[in-house]
Design a protein around this motif. Structure first.
Motif, PDB file in Angstrom:
ATOM      1  N   LEU A 105       0.822  -1.207   0.000  1.00 29.18           N
ATOM      2  CA  LEU A 105       0.000   0.000   0.000  1.00 29.18           C
ATOM      3  C   LEU A 105       0.862   1.264   0.000  1.00 29.18           C
ATOM      4  O   LEU A 105       0.578   2.229  -0.713  1.00 29.18           O
ATOM      5  CB  LEU A 105      -0.926   0.002   1.215  1.00 29.18           C
ATOM      6  N   LEU A 106       1.928   1.248   0.784  1.00 29.36           N
ATOM      7  CA  LEU A 106       2.789   2.434   0.874  1.00 29.36           C
ATOM      8  C   LEU A 106       3.481   2.718  -0.453  1.00 29.36           C
ATOM      9  O   LEU A 106       3.543   3.873  -0.904  1.00 29.36           O
ATOM     10  CB  LEU A 106       3.830   2.251   1.979  1.00 29.36           C
ATOM     11  N   ASP A 107       3.992   1.673  -1.095  1.00 31.50           N
ATOM     12  CA  ASP A 107       4.778   1.868  -2.311  1.00 31.50           C
ATOM     13  C   ASP A 107       3.911   1.995  -3.568  1.00 31.50           C
ATOM     14  O   ASP A 107       4.157   2.863  -4.412  1.00 31.50           O
ATOM     15  CB  ASP A 107       5.762   0.709  -2.494  1.00 31.50           C
ATOM     16  N   ASN A 111       2.368   5.897  -3.055  1.00 28.78           N
ATOM     17  CA  ASN A 111       3.603   6.488  -3.579  1.00 28.78           C
ATOM     18  C   ASN A 111       4.385   7.213  -2.476  1.00 28.78           C
ATOM     19  O   ASN A 111       4.816   8.357  -2.624  1.00 28.78           O
ATOM     20  CB  ASN A 111       3.300   7.462  -4.722  1.00 28.78           C
ATOM     21  N   VAL A 112       4.565   6.512  -1.370  1.00 33.13           N
ATOM     22  CA  VAL A 112       5.197   7.103  -0.191  1.00 33.13           C
ATOM     23  C   VAL A 112       6.712   7.165  -0.365  1.00 33.13           C
ATOM     24  O   VAL A 112       7.346   6.198  -0.777  1.00 33.13           O
ATOM     25  CB  VAL A 112       4.824   6.301   1.069  1.00 33.13           C
ATOM     26  N   THR A 401      -7.032   5.192   1.504  1.00 35.43           N
ATOM     27  CA  THR A 401      -5.803   4.430   1.705  1.00 35.43           C
ATOM     28  C   THR A 401      -5.016   4.961   2.896  1.00 35.43           C
ATOM     29  O   THR A 401      -4.435   4.186   3.675  1.00 35.43           O
ATOM     30  CB  THR A 401      -4.942   4.458   0.435  1.00 35.43           C
ATOM     31  N   LEU A 402      -4.987   6.272   3.062  1.00 31.00           N
ATOM     32  CA  LEU A 402      -4.355   6.842   4.253  1.00 31.00           C
ATOM     33  C   LEU A 402      -5.053   6.357   5.523  1.00 31.00           C
ATOM     34  O   LEU A 402      -4.391   5.951   6.490  1.00 31.00           O
ATOM     35  CB  LEU A 402      -4.398   8.369   4.197  1.00 31.00           C
ATOM     36  N   GLU A 403      -6.376   6.393   5.521  1.00 33.04           N
ATOM     37  CA  GLU A 403      -7.132   5.954   6.688  1.00 33.04           C
ATOM     38  C   GLU A 403      -6.866   4.481   6.998  1.00 33.04           C
ATOM     39  O   GLU A 403      -6.717   4.087   8.164  1.00 33.04           O
ATOM     40  CB  GLU A 403      -8.626   6.194   6.461  1.00 33.04           C
ATOM     41  N   GLN A 404      -6.777   3.649   5.966  1.00 30.55           N
ATOM     42  CA  GLN A 404      -6.480   2.238   6.176  1.00 30.55           C
ATOM     43  C   GLN A 404      -5.073   2.057   6.751  1.00 30.55           C
ATOM     44  O   GLN A 404      -4.861   1.230   7.645  1.00 30.55           O
ATOM     45  CB  GLN A 404      -6.616   1.482   4.850  1.00 30.55           C
ATOM     46  N   PHE A 405      -4.141   2.808   6.245  1.00 29.86           N
ATOM     47  CA  PHE A 405      -2.762   2.771   6.754  1.00 29.86           C
ATOM     48  C   PHE A 405      -2.728   3.146   8.228  1.00 29.86           C
ATOM     49  O   PHE A 405      -2.142   2.448   9.063  1.00 29.86           O
ATOM     50  CB  PHE A 405      -1.899   3.717   5.912  1.00 29.86           C
TER      51      PHE A 405
END
Length: 419
Positions: A105-107, A111-112, A401-405
């Motif tokens: 998810l991050l990569d 696109n972290v 996606t941020l919230e899931q992270f």
């Protein structure tokens, strides 16, 4: 006599040593660089998202800035006794519902470029990708706006500003703007309303600040104070906006004018020194040396330290300059009639530029452009700082996606881990 001289020498030496150890807020002026990185990145495209992994870490190549070195002898953030390997945490991809590890998810989704997780002020996890380094400050762009609101709340609490007075009372140069006479300080700081700027206005505003043009300009304040500039109507923002506007630069001007010091110095004295920054900090300016509302740049660790400072303000109210009412306003439960923010839990809403998050209580976040964010969970004493270059701004997919992270890391922190 000798004994007295010896004691006097010791006192003087201690005084000098202490003076040297006190952090300074003296920023050095830095001229803009060549305006080009390599063969393809120049002043016309340096803010395009495909170039930001390179350009945001070298912003003073394109614009003048004020730069502050870290205080000598500063203490680095310490590692937690049991680190958390976030890449291996299992989760559900909010886009397709499949089981993934968090590293995917991050990569691939967010696109972290960098992640910092602090728990109780200690580094629980830290990772860097795509050329980002821990020692390099990076331009925050619109993620600066909530910090300006925080400075505004502090200025009100300290008597430098009066919330119900017109902004023109504190910026004499705008007295000739009838469109601002009914705009109170509190409404500007809160940021729930913005003027309805046309695309042409926004383009001129960016050019006046020096963001998009190398041509000489009269500066951001000259543009803001032109006759009739603020005759456009104020519009309430029902859906959160993740882009900047001239209203933000007026807030920056208000803060500097009311405190009678440059904005960068105000930020340093009120927040930065207290967070004990580790790395250099810069603030971009226009050609006249005026700090721009979207111009703050700092390392990921120092960005995370600001989240820790906000978290600590709720615990140690008597020792914090951050007003208690401000923290309580950010964390208070939402009303049932608030419009939803697509991608975030029900009850989420923007307050003073921060995002109050619905669902689990006492969570707030700064959400900047392209996924750059600062998450604070007051109950878990958890801070998550992210630098990212997601291809779009503020989309439901990005927010979900941020919230899931955040949710996955929050759950992992609450569970016991083996040494």
């Amino acid at each position: 006599m000798k004994r007295r001289l010896t004691m006097l020498s010791l006192v003087l030496a201690t005084t000098i040593s202490t003076a040297r150890a006190v952090p300074s807020c003296e920023f050095d002026a830095v001229a803009a660089g060549s305006g080009r990185i390599g063969q393809w990145i120049d002043k016309d495209n340096w803010l395009a998202v495909e170039n930001q992994r390179v350009s945001l870490q070298a912003a003073d190549v394109f614009m003048p800035a004020r730069r502050l070195r870290p205080a000598p002898g500063g203490e680095a953030l310490r590692a937690a006794p049991r680190p958390l390997e976030i890449d291996r945490l299992e989760t559900t991809d909010p886009l397709d519902g499949r089981k993934r590890d968090l590293g995917f998810l991050l990569d691939s989704r967010l696109n972290v470029d960098g992640v910092l997780v602090l728990h109780n002020g200690r580094i629980l996890s830290e990772r860097y990708r795509n050329g980002l380094r821990a020692s390099e400050p990076r331009l925050l762009l619109q993620a600066t706006r909530p910090l300006l609101a925080l400075l505004g709340a502090m200025s009100i609490a300290q008597g430098k500003l009066t919330g119900d007075k017109s902004v023109t009372r504190f910026i004499p140069a705008l007295n000739n703007q009838p469109g601002l006479r009914k705009l109170s300080v509190h409404r500007l700081v809160q940021g729930q309303e913005r003027h309805a700027w046309s695309p042409e206005d926004l383009a001129q505003w960016r050019q006046a600040g020096g963001w998009t043009s190398s041509q000489p300009t009269t500066g951001i304040r000259s543009w803001l104070s032109q006759p009739g500039r603020w005759d456009t109507p104020l519009v309430e923002q029902e859906v959160p906006r993740f882009t900047g506007s001239p209203d933000d630069d007026m807030l920056a001007w208000l803060l500097a004018e009311s405190n009678a010091i440059p904005l960068a110095r105000l930020f340093c004295e009120q927040l930065l020194i207290r967070s004990r920054h580790e790395q250099p900090v810069f603030w971009l300016t226009d050609a006249q040396g005026i700090e721009l509302a979207d111009g703050l740049g700092m390392s990921l660790r120092d960005f995370g330290r600001l989240g820790q400072l906000l978290l600590d303000a709720r615990v140690s109210r008597s020792r914090s300059r951050i007003p208690a009412w401000f923290v309580e306003t950010l964390t208070a439960s939402s009303g049932i009639r608030n419009p939803e923010v697509p991608g975030l839990p029900k009850g989420s809403e923007q307050r003073y530029g921060f995002m109050h998050l619905g669902g689990k209580p006492n969570r707030v976040a700064i959400i900047g452009p392209h996924g750059t964010s600062l998450y604070v969970d007051f109950d878990r004493r958890l801070v998550i700082a992210v630098y990212a270059t997601y291809p779009r701004t503020g989309t439901p997919a990005l927010l979900a996606t941020l919230e899931q992270f955040w949710k996955v890391v929050d759950q992992a922190v609450s569970q016991p881990r083996q040494r």
